[in-house]
Design a protein around this motif. Structure first.
Motif, PDB file in Angstrom:
ATOM      1  N   VAL A 165      12.849  -6.676   9.989  1.00 59.28           N
ATOM      2  CA  VAL A 165      13.282  -5.395  10.931  1.00 59.28           C
ATOM      3  C   VAL A 165      11.844  -4.844  11.159  1.00 59.28           C
ATOM      4  O   VAL A 165      11.101  -4.422  10.255  1.00 59.28           O
ATOM      5  CB  VAL A 165      14.074  -4.574   9.870  1.00 59.28           C
ATOM      6  N   VAL A 166      11.830  -4.659  12.417  1.00 59.28           N
ATOM      7  CA  VAL A 166      10.471  -3.908  13.087  1.00 59.28           C
ATOM      8  C   VAL A 166      10.804  -2.496  13.386  1.00 59.28           C
ATOM      9  O   VAL A 166      11.586  -2.417  14.232  1.00 59.28           O
ATOM     10  CB  VAL A 166       9.809  -4.689  13.909  1.00 59.28           C
ATOM     11  N   LEU A 167      10.171  -1.469  12.876  1.00 66.19           N
ATOM     12  CA  LEU A 167      10.342  -0.006  13.282  1.00 66.19           C
ATOM     13  C   LEU A 167       9.269   0.180  14.347  1.00 66.19           C
ATOM     14  O   LEU A 167       8.113   0.432  13.885  1.00 66.19           O
ATOM     15  CB  LEU A 167      10.215   0.913  12.208  1.00 66.19           C
ATOM     16  N   ALA A 168       9.567  -0.223  15.827  1.00 68.40           N
ATOM     17  CA  ALA A 168       8.579  -0.006  16.730  1.00 68.40           C
ATOM     18  C   ALA A 168       8.720   1.403  17.475  1.00 68.40           C
ATOM     19  O   ALA A 168       9.092   1.501  18.507  1.00 68.40           O
ATOM     20  CB  ALA A 168       8.950  -1.093  17.812  1.00 68.40           C
ATOM     21  N   ILE A 187       8.742  -3.482   8.637  1.00 65.47           N
ATOM     22  CA  ILE A 187       7.388  -3.128   9.007  1.00 65.47           C
ATOM     23  C   ILE A 187       7.506  -2.070  10.067  1.00 65.47           C
ATOM     24  O   ILE A 187       8.058  -2.005  11.097  1.00 65.47           O
ATOM     25  CB  ILE A 187       6.859  -4.266   9.843  1.00 65.47           C
ATOM     26  N   ASN A 188       6.654  -1.089   9.730  1.00 64.72           N
ATOM     27  CA  ASN A 188       6.653   0.244  10.410  1.00 64.72           C
ATOM     28  C   ASN A 188       5.188   0.245  11.087  1.00 64.72           C
ATOM     29  O   ASN A 188       4.163   0.148  10.616  1.00 64.72           O
ATOM     30  CB  ASN A 188       6.915   1.404   9.453  1.00 64.72           C
ATOM     31  N   ILE A 189       5.327   0.884  12.407  1.00 61.99           N
ATOM     32  CA  ILE A 189       3.775   1.135  12.862  1.00 61.99           C
ATOM     33  C   ILE A 189       3.682   2.918  12.934  1.00 61.99           C
ATOM     34  O   ILE A 189       4.712   3.387  13.344  1.00 61.99           O
ATOM     35  CB  ILE A 189       3.718   0.678  14.605  1.00 61.99           C
ATOM     36  N   HIS A 190       2.632   3.105  12.218  1.00 62.32           N
ATOM     37  CA  HIS A 190       2.359   4.691  12.367  1.00 62.32           C
ATOM     38  C   HIS A 190       0.936   4.670  13.051  1.00 62.32           C
ATOM     39  O   HIS A 190       0.105   4.045  12.942  1.00 62.32           O
ATOM     40  CB  HIS A 190       2.150   4.823  10.869  1.00 62.32           C
ATOM     41  N   HIS A 191       1.224   5.818  14.095  1.00 62.89           N
ATOM     42  CA  HIS A 191       0.354   5.882  14.942  1.00 62.89           C
ATOM     43  C   HIS A 191      -0.815   6.865  14.355  1.00 62.89           C
ATOM     44  O   HIS A 191      -1.197   8.098  14.760  1.00 62.89           O
ATOM     45  CB  HIS A 191       0.676   6.739  16.272  1.00 62.89           C
ATOM     46  N   ILE A 214      -9.639   7.291  16.379  1.00 63.12           N
ATOM     47  CA  ILE A 214      -8.210   7.417  16.040  1.00 63.12           C
ATOM     48  C   ILE A 214      -7.500   6.040  15.929  1.00 63.12           C
ATOM     49  O   ILE A 214      -8.334   5.156  16.119  1.00 63.12           O
ATOM     50  CB  ILE A 214      -7.315   7.950  17.329  1.00 63.12           C
ATOM     51  N   GLY A 215      -6.397   5.808  15.172  1.00 69.23           N
ATOM     52  CA  GLY A 215      -5.843   4.440  14.673  1.00 69.23           C
ATOM     53  C   GLY A 215      -4.676   4.313  14.642  1.00 69.23           C
ATOM     54  O   GLY A 215      -3.851   5.129  14.919  1.00 69.23           O
ATOM     55  N   ALA A 216      -4.257   3.121  14.139  1.00 65.83           N
ATOM     56  CA  ALA A 216      -2.842   2.788  13.995  1.00 65.83           C
ATOM     57  C   ALA A 216      -2.706   2.147  12.761  1.00 65.83           C
ATOM     58  O   ALA A 216      -3.728   1.188  12.537  1.00 65.83           O
ATOM     59  CB  ALA A 216      -2.336   1.887  15.177  1.00 65.83           C
ATOM     60  N   THR A 217      -1.651   1.997  12.027  1.00 64.01           N
ATOM     61  CA  THR A 217      -1.491   1.288  10.967  1.00 64.01           C
ATOM     62  C   THR A 217       0.023   0.552  10.689  1.00 64.01           C
ATOM     63  O   THR A 217       0.992   1.214  10.984  1.00 64.01           O
ATOM     64  CB  THR A 217      -1.573   2.149   9.838  1.00 64.01           C
ATOM     65  N   ALA A 218      -0.021  -0.589  10.663  1.00 60.67           N
ATOM     66  CA  ALA A 218       1.147  -1.346  10.288  1.00 60.67           C
ATOM     67  C   ALA A 218       1.096  -1.394   9.040  1.00 60.67           C
ATOM     68  O   ALA A 218       0.470  -2.222   8.281  1.00 60.67           O
ATOM     69  CB  ALA A 218       1.464  -2.827  11.182  1.00 60.67           C
ATOM     70  N   HIS A 219       2.455  -1.368   8.259  1.00 61.79           N
ATOM     71  CA  HIS A 219       2.730  -1.160   6.890  1.00 61.79           C
ATOM     72  C   HIS A 219       4.127  -1.464   6.429  1.00 61.79           C
ATOM     73  O   HIS A 219       4.976  -1.296   7.362  1.00 61.79           O
ATOM     74  CB  HIS A 219       2.193   0.070   6.228  1.00 61.79           C
ATOM     75  N   TYR A 220       4.314  -2.059   5.510  1.00 61.92           N
ATOM     76  CA  TYR A 220       5.653  -2.342   4.751  1.00 61.92           C
ATOM     77  C   TYR A 220       6.469  -1.003   4.582  1.00 61.92           C
ATOM     78  O   TYR A 220       5.584   0.118   4.194  1.00 61.92           O
ATOM     79  CB  TYR A 220       5.915  -3.007   3.789  1.00 61.92           C
ATOM     80  N   VAL A 221       7.694  -0.953   4.908  1.00 56.98           N
ATOM     81  CA  VAL A 221       8.289   0.526   4.821  1.00 56.98           C
ATOM     82  C   VAL A 221       8.813   0.600   3.233  1.00 56.98           C
ATOM     83  O   VAL A 221       9.277  -0.278   2.584  1.00 56.98           O
ATOM     84  CB  VAL A 221       9.699   0.452   5.573  1.00 56.98           C
ATOM     85  N   THR A 222       8.435   1.736   2.566  1.00 57.92           N
ATOM     86  CA  THR A 222       8.921   1.940   1.164  1.00 57.92           C
ATOM     87  C   THR A 222       9.555   3.460   1.435  1.00 57.92           C
ATOM     88  O   THR A 222       9.349   4.225   2.279  1.00 57.92           O
ATOM     89  CB  THR A 222       7.850   1.893   0.308  1.00 57.92           C
ATOM     90  N   HIS A 224       8.252   6.095   0.021  1.00 56.77           N
ATOM     91  CA  HIS A 224       7.503   6.934   0.031  1.00 56.77           C
ATOM     92  C   HIS A 224       6.913   6.890   1.577  1.00 56.77           C
ATOM     93  O   HIS A 224       6.320   6.059   1.911  1.00 56.77           O
ATOM     94  CB  HIS A 224       6.211   6.715  -0.962  1.00 56.77           C
ATOM     95  N   LEU A 225       6.917   8.018   2.173  1.00 62.65           N
ATOM     96  CA  LEU A 225       6.769   8.188   3.575  1.00 62.65           C
ATOM     97  C   LEU A 225       5.345   7.811   4.134  1.00 62.65           C
ATOM     98  O   LEU A 225       4.290   8.420   3.522  1.00 62.65           O
ATOM     99  CB  LEU A 225       6.862   9.422   4.152  1.00 62.65           C
ATOM    100  N   ASP A 226       5.170   6.705   4.804  1.00 61.96           N
ATOM    101  CA  ASP A 226       4.121   6.413   5.411  1.00 61.96           C
ATOM    102  C   ASP A 226       2.820   5.717   4.229  1.00 61.96           C
ATOM    103  O   ASP A 226       1.585   5.991   4.367  1.00 61.96           O
ATOM    104  CB  ASP A 226       3.185   7.199   6.304  1.00 61.96           C
ATOM    105  N   GLU A 227       3.405   5.404   3.057  1.00 59.47           N
ATOM    106  CA  GLU A 227       2.586   5.045   2.077  1.00 59.47           C
ATOM    107  C   GLU A 227       2.906   3.409   1.648  1.00 59.47           C
ATOM    108  O   GLU A 227       2.293   2.805   0.564  1.00 59.47           O
ATOM    109  CB  GLU A 227       2.895   5.890   0.665  1.00 59.47           C
ATOM    110  N   GLY A 228       3.661   2.924   2.369  1.00 54.15           N
ATOM    111  CA  GLY A 228       3.729   1.325   1.992  1.00 54.15           C
ATOM    112  C   GLY A 228       2.612   0.642   2.201  1.00 54.15           C
ATOM    113  O   GLY A 228       1.745   0.929   2.878  1.00 54.15           O
ATOM    114  N   PRO A 229       2.602  -0.625   1.646  1.00 49.36           N
ATOM    115  CA  PRO A 229       1.516  -1.582   1.724  1.00 49.36           C
ATOM    116  C   PRO A 229       1.121  -1.915   2.964  1.00 49.36           C
ATOM    117  O   PRO A 229       1.933  -2.405   3.807  1.00 49.36           O
ATOM    118  CB  PRO A 229       1.929  -2.804   1.215  1.00 49.36           C
ATOM    119  N   ILE A 230      -0.101  -1.693   3.382  1.00 46.99           N
ATOM    120  CA  ILE A 230      -0.806  -1.925   4.637  1.00 46.99           C
ATOM    121  C   ILE A 230      -0.997  -3.362   4.966  1.00 46.99           C
ATOM    122  O   ILE A 230      -1.498  -4.118   4.343  1.00 46.99           O
ATOM    123  CB  ILE A 230      -2.129  -1.028   4.591  1.00 46.99           C
TER     124      ILE A 230
END
Length: 282
Positions: A165-168, A187-191, A214-222, A224-230
Motif C-alpha cells: 500500500v503506497v501513501l502517495a 510506504i509513505n512519502i513525507h515531504h 529541503i528533502g523527502a523521505t520514504a518510510h514504512y508506516v507505523t 508513530h507518526l513519521d517515525e517508521g523505518p526509512i
C-alpha cells in the motif's frame, strides 16, 4: 522451464551462513544470478538477498525445502517468483504528483507492481485513474467517520490481495489499528528530510528555519507518526530567496523520485526490516 526466484532472509549471525544458503541452492539445482549480504555488528544479525534460477522445482517444493534449511539457523525468510508483479493499492489526497509519477513509471514497465486500485478521500483524480483503467474508490474521511472509512479501505486492500500500500501524499493520519494491519507493507512519502520537520506543513517549517536543503523521505508506516523505518531519502538545494511556494514546487520532483525508488526496491524484495531501520540491497 527455468524460473527465477528471490530469497530474502535474516537471522542471528554465525559462521557458515553463506555456505549454507549457497550449498542449499546448489542442491536444488539452482544457479545464483545475484547475491548480497550484510552483517550488522550492532545487533548481531545477518541479512541476505539471493536471486536465482531453477528449473527442477516448483514454488511449493522450494518453500518446503527452504523451511527445512532455515530452521536450524532461526531464519526469517521469504521466497518470491521474480516474474510476479507485486499487487499494489495507492492512496492519495489532493496532491497528485507522486500518484502521476508512479502510474507513468508502472505503465512504462519501470516498476514491477500491479496497481489494483486507487483510494482517495477526494474526487480529484478519478479521471486520471480512469485513463489508466484503474478502479478509483472515493472514501471521504472525517473525525466521525474515520473508523468506518478505514474499514472500507481495508476491505478494498484485502479484496485486491494487495501486498503493498503506497501513501502517495495521502494526507490523513492512519489509526494505530490500520497501521498494525499494514505493518511492513505500507510506504509513505513525507515531504521532509526526516527526522526534521515531522507532521503537517513541513515546507512551512523548513522556510521558517531558513534551511539550505529541503528533502523527502520514504518510510514504512507505523503507529508513530513519521517515525517508521526509512527506505530512501534525497535532498534539493534551497536559499534565502525561496518562498514556501518555491520550496513546495521544487520538492515535488524530489518526493516523486524518492517514492518511486522506495516502491521499486520494495517490490523487488530488496528491503529487509532491521528493527527501526532497514537494510536495502540496491
Amino acid at each position: 522451464m527455468t524460473q527465477a526466484y528471490i530469497l530474502t532472509l535474516s537471522c542471528p549471525d554465525r559462521r557458515g551462513l553463506v555456505h549454507a544458503v549457497s550449498g542449499f541452492l546448489l542442491e536444488q539445482g539452482a544457479n545464483i544470478e545475484e547475491a548480497a549480504q550484510y552483517n550488522d555488528n550492532a545487533t548481531g544479525l545477518f541479512f541476505m538477498r539471493v536471486q536465482f534460477a531453477c528449473d527442477s522445482q516448483d514454488m511449493q517444493t522450494l518453500k518446503a525445502a527452504t523451511a527445512e534449511m532455515a530452521e536450524p539457523f532461526q531464519m526469517q525468510w521469504s521466497l518470491h517468483a521474480r516474474s510476479e508483479a507485486m499487487k499494489t493499492v495507492i492512496m492519495v489526497s489532493k496532491e497528485g504528483h507522486c500518484l502521476n509519477d508512479l502510474l507513468f513509471r508502472w505503465k512504462s514497465g519501470l516498476l514491477p507492481v500491479d496497481i489494483r486500485a486507487i483510494i482517495s478521500n477526494h474526487r480529484e483524480f478519478y479521471q486520471l485513474a480512469a485513463s489508466y483503467n484503474i478502479p478509483f474508490h472515493y472514501i471521504p474521511v472525517t473525525a466521525a467517520t474515520k473508523a468506518q472509512a478505514e474499514a472500507r479501505q481495508m476491505e478494498i486492500i484485502e479484496a485486491e490481495g494487495a501486498e503493498l500500500v503506497v501513501l502517495a501524499r495521502y494526507m490523513q493520519v492512519l489509526s494505530d489499528n490500520l497501521c498494525q494491519k499494514l505493518s511492513g507493507r505500507a510506504i509513505n512519502i513525507h515531504h521532509s528530510f526526516l527526522p526534521s520537520f515531522k507532521g503537517a506543513k513541513p515546507y512551512y517549517q523548513a522556510h521558517d528555519r531558513g534551511v539550505k536543503l529541503i528533502g523527502a523521505t520514504a518510510h514504512y508506516v507505523t503507529a508513530h507518526l513519521d517515525e517508521g523505518p526509512i527506505i530512501e531519502q534525497d535532498v534539493a538545494r534551497a536559499d534565502h530567496t525561496d518562498t514556501v511556494e518555491d520550496l513546495t514546487a521544487r520538492g515535488r520532483d524530489t518526493e516523486s523520485q524518492v517514492l518511486a525508488r522506495a516502491v521499486k526496491w520494495h517490490s523487488e524484495h530488496r528491503v529487509i526490516l532491521n528493527g527501526t531501520k532497514t537494510v536495502v540491497f540496491r
